[in-house]
Design a protein around this motif. Structure first.
Motif, mmCIF file in Angstrom:
data_model
loop_
_atom_site.group_PDB
_atom_site.id
_atom_site.type_symbol
_atom_site.label_atom_id
_atom_site.label_comp_id
_atom_site.label_asym_id
_atom_site.label_seq_id
_atom_site.Cartn_x
_atom_site.Cartn_y
_atom_site.Cartn_z
ATOM 1 N N ARG A 196 137.374 -52.904 67.347
ATOM 2 C CA ARG A 196 137.296 -52.068 67.055
ATOM 3 C C ARG A 196 135.700 -51.884 66.669
ATOM 4 O O ARG A 196 134.806 -51.327 66.999
ATOM 5 N N SER A 197 135.221 -52.934 65.871
ATOM 6 C CA SER A 197 133.652 -53.007 65.413
ATOM 7 C C SER A 197 132.917 -53.870 66.918
ATOM 8 O O SER A 197 131.429 -52.993 66.823
ATOM 9 N N ALA A 198 133.555 -54.315 67.394
ATOM 10 C CA ALA A 198 132.761 -55.020 69.024
ATOM 11 C C ALA A 198 132.744 -53.379 69.688
ATOM 12 O O ALA A 198 131.286 -53.517 70.524
ATOM 13 N N LEU A 199 133.828 -52.761 69.621
ATOM 14 C CA LEU A 199 133.283 -51.424 71.134
ATOM 15 C C LEU A 199 132.197 -50.070 70.297
ATOM 16 O O LEU A 199 131.864 -50.194 71.215
ATOM 17 N N ARG A 200 132.595 -50.203 68.202
ATOM 18 C CA ARG A 200 131.405 -49.537 68.455
ATOM 19 C C ARG A 200 129.783 -50.277 68.779
ATOM 20 O O ARG A 200 128.820 -49.144 68.680
ATOM 21 N N SER A 201 129.880 -51.247 68.684
ATOM 22 C CA SER A 201 128.137 -51.959 68.709
ATOM 23 C C SER A 201 127.737 -52.617 69.596
ATOM 24 O O SER A 201 126.433 -51.635 70.222
ATOM 25 N N ALA A 202 129.209 -52.353 71.290
ATOM 26 C CA ALA A 202 127.640 -53.085 72.447
ATOM 27 C C ALA A 202 128.213 -51.628 72.638
ATOM 28 O O ALA A 202 127.294 -51.515 73.130
ATOM 29 N N HIS A 246 144.178 -59.861 62.661
ATOM 30 C CA HIS A 246 142.694 -59.263 62.337
ATOM 31 C C HIS A 246 142.061 -58.634 63.304
ATOM 32 O O HIS A 246 141.018 -58.054 63.476
ATOM 33 N N SER A 247 142.846 -59.096 64.976
ATOM 34 C CA SER A 247 141.788 -58.778 66.205
ATOM 35 C C SER A 247 141.353 -57.259 66.106
ATOM 36 O O SER A 247 140.553 -56.548 67.165
ATOM 37 N N VAL A 248 142.789 -55.980 65.786
ATOM 38 C CA VAL A 248 142.428 -54.817 66.081
ATOM 39 C C VAL A 248 140.861 -54.680 65.733
ATOM 40 O O VAL A 248 140.161 -53.663 65.873
ATOM 41 N N GLU A 249 140.786 -55.021 63.951
ATOM 42 C CA GLU A 249 139.183 -54.558 63.848
ATOM 43 C C GLU A 249 138.001 -55.395 63.972
ATOM 44 O O GLU A 249 136.502 -54.521 64.138
ATOM 45 N N VAL A 250 138.457 -56.221 64.817
ATOM 46 C CA VAL A 250 137.510 -57.010 65.483
ATOM 47 C C VAL A 250 137.058 -56.384 66.736
ATOM 48 O O VAL A 250 135.610 -56.432 67.204
ATOM 49 N N ASP A 259 152.073 -62.658 74.423
ATOM 50 C CA ASP A 259 152.372 -62.018 75.029
ATOM 51 C C ASP A 259 153.048 -60.940 74.730
ATOM 52 O O ASP A 259 153.411 -60.201 75.538
ATOM 53 N N VAL A 260 153.443 -60.300 73.415
ATOM 54 C CA VAL A 260 154.007 -59.560 72.463
ATOM 55 C C VAL A 260 152.705 -58.538 71.717
ATOM 56 O O VAL A 260 152.504 -57.320 71.877
ATOM 57 N N ARG A 261 153.414 -59.873 70.830
ATOM 58 C CA ARG A 261 151.952 -59.022 69.622
ATOM 59 C C ARG A 261 150.823 -58.768 70.385
ATOM 60 O O ARG A 261 149.846 -57.549 69.242
ATOM 61 N N GLY A 262 150.444 -59.701 71.079
ATOM 62 C CA GLY A 262 148.604 -58.973 71.686
ATOM 63 C C GLY A 262 149.000 -58.161 72.145
ATOM 64 O O GLY A 262 148.058 -56.788 71.500
ATOM 65 N N PRO A 263 149.679 -57.767 72.610
ATOM 66 C CA PRO A 263 149.536 -56.498 73.921
ATOM 67 C C PRO A 263 150.025 -55.479 72.676
ATOM 68 O O PRO A 263 149.299 -54.452 72.711
ATOM 69 N N LEU A 264 150.711 -55.039 71.674
ATOM 70 C CA LEU A 264 151.237 -54.347 70.547
ATOM 71 C C LEU A 264 149.516 -54.277 69.522
ATOM 72 O O LEU A 264 148.824 -52.635 69.652
ATOM 73 N N LEU A 265 149.050 -55.455 69.523
ATOM 74 C CA LEU A 265 147.829 -55.198 68.752
ATOM 75 C C LEU A 265 146.706 -54.532 69.146
ATOM 76 O O LEU A 265 146.000 -53.524 69.102
ATOM 77 N N LEU A 266 145.853 -53.998 70.841
ATOM 78 C CA LEU A 266 145.539 -53.805 71.384
ATOM 79 C C LEU A 266 145.954 -52.073 71.642
ATOM 80 O O LEU A 266 145.021 -51.709 72.141
ATOM 81 N N THR A 281 130.294 -55.492 79.122
ATOM 82 C CA THR A 281 130.455 -56.508 77.418
ATOM 83 C C THR A 281 131.054 -57.367 77.701
ATOM 84 O O THR A 281 132.973 -57.375 78.243
ATOM 85 N N THR A 282 130.964 -58.541 76.949
ATOM 86 C CA THR A 282 132.415 -59.801 77.035
ATOM 87 C C THR A 282 132.485 -59.535 75.448
ATOM 88 O O THR A 282 131.112 -59.702 74.353
ATOM 89 N N VAL A 283 133.632 -60.080 74.955
ATOM 90 C CA VAL A 283 133.701 -60.161 74.272
ATOM 91 C C VAL A 283 135.129 -61.357 73.570
ATOM 92 O O VAL A 283 135.640 -61.718 74.272
ATOM 93 N N ALA A 284 133.952 -62.605 72.779
ATOM 94 C CA ALA A 284 135.356 -63.336 73.089
ATOM 95 C C ALA A 284 136.674 -63.429 71.556
ATOM 96 O O ALA A 284 136.104 -62.504 70.083
ATOM 97 N N LEU A 285 138.091 -63.078 71.782
ATOM 98 C CA LEU A 285 139.067 -62.856 70.868
ATOM 99 C C LEU A 285 139.701 -63.191 70.737
ATOM 100 O O LEU A 285 140.285 -63.366 72.218
ATOM 101 N N ASP A 286 140.738 -64.002 70.381
ATOM 102 C CA ASP A 286 141.654 -64.239 70.141
ATOM 103 C C ASP A 286 143.057 -62.999 70.242
ATOM 104 O O ASP A 286 143.445 -62.843 69.041
#
Length: 268
Positions: free
Chosen positions: A89-95, A83-87, A136-143, A73-78
């Motif tokens: 989660r939605s992508a994973l639920r649907s994909a 807001h990427s956390v909810e984006v 490099d820091v907030r991205g890993p935290l959010l994921l 599955t490929t997902v375009a995400l910053d």
């Protein structure tokens, strides 16, 4: 002049099928280390979710033969966006209708991404500082915030954050990259401590020196005399860390060039 080192590491725990039934999410997957990690997990049998900013590149990569027998599955995400956390989660639920049990936080930006070469802290703009820490820091935290609850509920999971020796080496001209990696390293150790006894582990992996990726540029050249490794060296230790063989390993920092010493219970 820098030289290129071929990947001559034996492939321990990267044999076909060792990760069959697992789902790995790889950020920054469209090239460099991210692509090498995705290929290693695919070779080991895992299905994949590939994250990156360029969906066209991700889709082209997913058509490579190494992924032919995997569900990708490929997902375009910053990853730096709040807001990427909810984006995600939605992508994973649907994909895929399930959440990954392996998370690889690889997406990041390098020192050469700034508006001008950084020779000292005097060259660091507030905007570049914020951009570096956001990615490099907030991205890993959010994921991690997105996936840890599901991993804990399942009672299993492997988190791998890609770092650098510059997180602990004091090298002039490496701010904000070095400080950002140091912050992520400590965040990973805190997460590992908080997840003790849950079945979920968090570790750090670095290439042990310069690696052949797009992170280097005229603004941030490879240090003279360095041995530049192929990104493929990151694959075997990354796969090993997701297997039962590494079940007791958490909160550790692994060097891809010497990881087998660690896996064997020795220190290089």
């Amino acid at each position: 002049m820098a030289t290129v080192e071929a990947n001559r590491e034996p492939v321990r725990d990267a044999r076909p099928g060792v990760l069959t039934g697992h789902l790995a999410l790889v950020t920054g997957a469209a090239g460099g280390i991210g692509q090498a990690l995705a290929e290693a997990y695919a070779n080991a049998g895992a299905n994949l979710i590939l994250l990156g900013r360029d969906l066209t590149k991700l889709r082209a990569m997913a058509r490579r033969p190494v992924f032919a027998k995997r569900r990708v599955t490929t997902v375009a995400l910053d990853v730096s966006a709040v807001h990427s956390v909810e984006v995600l989660r939605s992508a994973l639920r649907s994909a895929d209708d399930r959440y990954p049990d392996i998370l690889i936080n690889n997406a990041g930006i390098g020192q050469g991404a700034g508006p001008r070469p950084v020779r000292s802290v005097l060259d660091v703009t507030p905007e570049f500082w914020d951009r570096m820490f956001d990615t490099d820091v907030r991205g890993p935290l959010l994921l991690m915030q997105a996936l840890i609850p599901e991993m804990v509920r399942a009672g299993t999971g492997s988190i791998l954050n890609i770092t650098s020796r510059l997180a602990y080496r004091s090298v002039p001209g490496t701010a904000p990259y070095g400080p950002a990696k140091a912050a992520m390293d400590q965040l990973t150790r805190v997460v590992a401590k908080e997840l003790e006894h849950t079945g979920v582990r968090a570790n750090l992996l670095h290439p042990g020196g310069p690696i052949r990726t797009g992170i280097f540029s005229e603004a941030w050249p490879v240090p003279a005399g360095s041995v530049v490794a192929d990104p493929a060296i990151m694959g075997p230790p990354a796969v090993w860390l997701a297997t039962p063989a590494a079940a007791g390993v958490s909160g550790k920092t692994i060097d891809a060039r010497t990881w087998q010493h660690f896996a064997d219970g020795r220190r290089p």
